[in-house]
Design a protein around this motif. Structure first.
Motif, mmCIF file in Angstrom:
data_model
loop_
_atom_site.group_PDB
_atom_site.id
_atom_site.type_symbol
_atom_site.label_atom_id
_atom_site.label_comp_id
_atom_site.label_asym_id
_atom_site.label_seq_id
_atom_site.Cartn_x
_atom_site.Cartn_y
_atom_site.Cartn_z
ATOM 1 N N LEU A 33 55.836 53.513 37.947
ATOM 2 C CA LEU A 33 55.345 52.232 38.423
ATOM 3 C C LEU A 33 56.022 51.144 37.625
ATOM 4 O O LEU A 33 56.473 51.358 36.503
ATOM 5 C CB LEU A 33 53.819 52.137 38.339
ATOM 6 C CG LEU A 33 53.112 52.355 37.020
ATOM 7 C CD1 LEU A 33 52.944 51.044 36.284
ATOM 8 C CD2 LEU A 33 51.750 52.958 37.279
ATOM 9 N N SER A 34 56.115 49.977 38.245
ATOM 10 C CA SER A 34 56.844 48.869 37.636
ATOM 11 C C SER A 34 56.258 48.508 36.280
ATOM 12 O O SER A 34 55.052 48.310 36.142
ATOM 13 C CB SER A 34 56.800 47.655 38.562
ATOM 14 O OG SER A 34 57.404 46.548 37.923
ATOM 15 N N LEU A 93 46.590 48.048 33.575
ATOM 16 C CA LEU A 93 47.415 47.367 34.570
ATOM 17 C C LEU A 93 46.870 45.974 34.838
ATOM 18 O O LEU A 93 45.663 45.771 34.885
ATOM 19 C CB LEU A 93 47.440 48.149 35.887
ATOM 20 C CG LEU A 93 47.989 49.562 35.839
ATOM 21 C CD1 LEU A 93 47.875 50.211 37.205
ATOM 22 C CD2 LEU A 93 49.431 49.560 35.364
ATOM 23 N N GLN A 94 47.781 45.041 35.032
ATOM 24 C CA GLN A 94 47.407 43.670 35.357
ATOM 25 C C GLN A 94 48.064 43.318 36.678
ATOM 26 O O GLN A 94 49.276 43.161 36.747
ATOM 27 C CB GLN A 94 47.878 42.728 34.245
ATOM 28 C CG GLN A 94 47.275 41.371 34.307
ATOM 29 C CD GLN A 94 45.784 41.387 34.038
ATOM 30 O OE1 GLN A 94 45.308 42.065 33.148
ATOM 31 N NE2 GLN A 94 45.032 40.639 34.800
ATOM 32 N N LYS A 131 51.525 56.266 52.050
ATOM 33 C CA LYS A 131 51.613 54.800 52.064
ATOM 34 C C LYS A 131 51.536 54.233 50.653
ATOM 35 O O LYS A 131 51.849 53.085 50.424
ATOM 36 C CB LYS A 131 50.521 54.200 52.948
ATOM 37 C CG LYS A 131 49.125 54.305 52.389
ATOM 38 C CD LYS A 131 48.115 53.673 53.304
ATOM 39 C CE LYS A 131 46.725 53.737 52.675
ATOM 40 N NZ LYS A 131 45.737 53.095 53.499
ATOM 41 N N TYR A 132 51.102 55.040 49.706
ATOM 42 C CA TYR A 132 51.006 54.610 48.319
ATOM 43 C C TYR A 132 52.352 54.680 47.602
ATOM 44 O O TYR A 132 52.438 54.346 46.440
ATOM 45 C CB TYR A 132 49.998 55.464 47.549
ATOM 46 C CG TYR A 132 48.570 55.348 48.037
ATOM 47 C CD1 TYR A 132 48.094 54.204 48.666
ATOM 48 C CD2 TYR A 132 47.683 56.388 47.848
ATOM 49 C CE1 TYR A 132 46.790 54.104 49.098
ATOM 50 C CE2 TYR A 132 46.362 56.295 48.275
ATOM 51 C CZ TYR A 132 45.924 55.151 48.900
ATOM 52 O OH TYR A 132 44.632 55.056 49.310
ATOM 53 N N LEU A 133 53.395 55.128 48.282
ATOM 54 C CA LEU A 133 54.708 55.275 47.655
ATOM 55 C C LEU A 133 55.649 54.156 48.072
ATOM 56 O O LEU A 133 55.759 53.834 49.245
ATOM 57 C CB LEU A 133 55.341 56.615 48.039
ATOM 58 C CG LEU A 133 54.644 57.881 47.579
ATOM 59 C CD1 LEU A 133 55.384 59.106 48.099
ATOM 60 C CD2 LEU A 133 54.534 57.922 46.075
ATOM 61 N N GLN A 134 56.356 53.572 47.083
ATOM 62 C CA GLN A 134 57.426 52.622 47.381
ATOM 63 C C GLN A 134 58.697 53.383 47.725
ATOM 64 O O GLN A 134 59.552 52.874 48.415
ATOM 65 C CB GLN A 134 57.700 51.726 46.182
ATOM 66 C CG GLN A 134 56.694 50.654 45.968
ATOM 67 C CD GLN A 134 57.085 49.740 44.821
ATOM 68 O OE1 GLN A 134 57.745 50.149 43.871
ATOM 69 N NE2 GLN A 134 56.657 48.501 44.897
ATOM 70 N N GLY A 135 58.813 54.575 47.188
ATOM 71 C CA GLY A 135 59.986 55.397 47.420
ATOM 72 C C GLY A 135 59.999 56.563 46.457
ATOM 73 O O GLY A 135 59.069 56.752 45.672
ATOM 74 N N ILE A 149 51.575 50.045 43.722
ATOM 75 C CA ILE A 149 50.277 49.706 43.143
ATOM 76 C C ILE A 149 49.541 48.678 43.999
ATOM 77 O O ILE A 149 48.319 48.744 44.144
ATOM 78 C CB ILE A 149 50.452 49.207 41.691
ATOM 79 C CG1 ILE A 149 51.007 50.338 40.809
ATOM 80 C CG2 ILE A 149 49.146 48.672 41.127
ATOM 81 C CD1 ILE A 149 50.107 51.547 40.670
ATOM 82 N N ASP A 150 50.263 47.727 44.604
ATOM 83 C CA ASP A 150 49.605 46.755 45.480
ATOM 84 C C ASP A 150 48.940 47.448 46.666
ATOM 85 O O ASP A 150 47.851 47.066 47.077
ATOM 86 C CB ASP A 150 50.600 45.701 45.973
ATOM 87 C CG ASP A 150 50.913 44.663 44.912
ATOM 88 O OD1 ASP A 150 50.044 44.402 44.063
ATOM 89 O OD2 ASP A 150 52.027 44.120 44.934
#
Length: 159
Positions: A33-34, A93-94, A131-135, A149-150
């Motif tokens: 995660l970022s 996380l923020q 759907k929880y994956l960006q890639g 995370i969004d």
């Protein structure tokens, strides 16, 4: 700590853009995660439980005077829960309008992942949890599932 939604950098060795991620393990799988969303990584603290919370909400902790809800990603993703070990960490996380902690089995490292190594999640796994994956990033001999995370916590963010 940066406040952008995505931390972009340059991989100076080959001149490509990259995304800085914190890598962690759940079971035998690696997730990322970022780093821009991570406030800190802490050893587990005592959790105060709430009755009638969703099964994946462990409760809240008092982190230096700040109440932080703790989410068990293993339970949220339908994985068998594990006992807390010496390697377990809470990741603070923020997000925009939302502070929370997630429980991870172990934090691996922080790394720049070149954009060209990130592929969309294949449609066959891109179901409800997909759907929880960006890639998915392919690094050396491992696949890293990059979490959105969004998408995961967006329903709880303040407007």
């Amino acid at each position: 700590m940066e406040t952008t939604n995505q931390t972009l950098g340059m991989d100076w060795e080959n001149g490509q853009s990259s995304v800085q991620n914190i890598l962690f393990k759940m079971g035998d799988e690696y997730y990322g995660l970022s780093i821009s969303l991570v406030r800190e990584i802490i050893k587990p603290l005592p959790v105060t439980r709430f009755p009638k919370s969703p099964v994946f909400v462990e409760g809240v902790i008092d982190l230096r005077g700040k109440i932080l809800p703790i989410i068990n990603l293993r339970k949220m993703f339908g994985l068998a829960p594990l006992e807390i070990t010496e390697d377990t960490r809470f990741v603070d996380l923020q997000l925009d309008g939302l502070a929370l902690g997630i429980i991870v089995d172990a934090v691996s490292e922080v790394m720049h992942i070149p954009q060209n190594l990130i592929e969309p999640a294949p449609p066959i796994i891109a179901g409800v949890e997909g759907k929880y994956l960006q890639g998915i990033a392919r690094l050396d001999d491992k696949l890293i599932m990059l979490l959105d995370i969004d998408e995961i916590f967006g329903q709880w963010k303040k407007p």
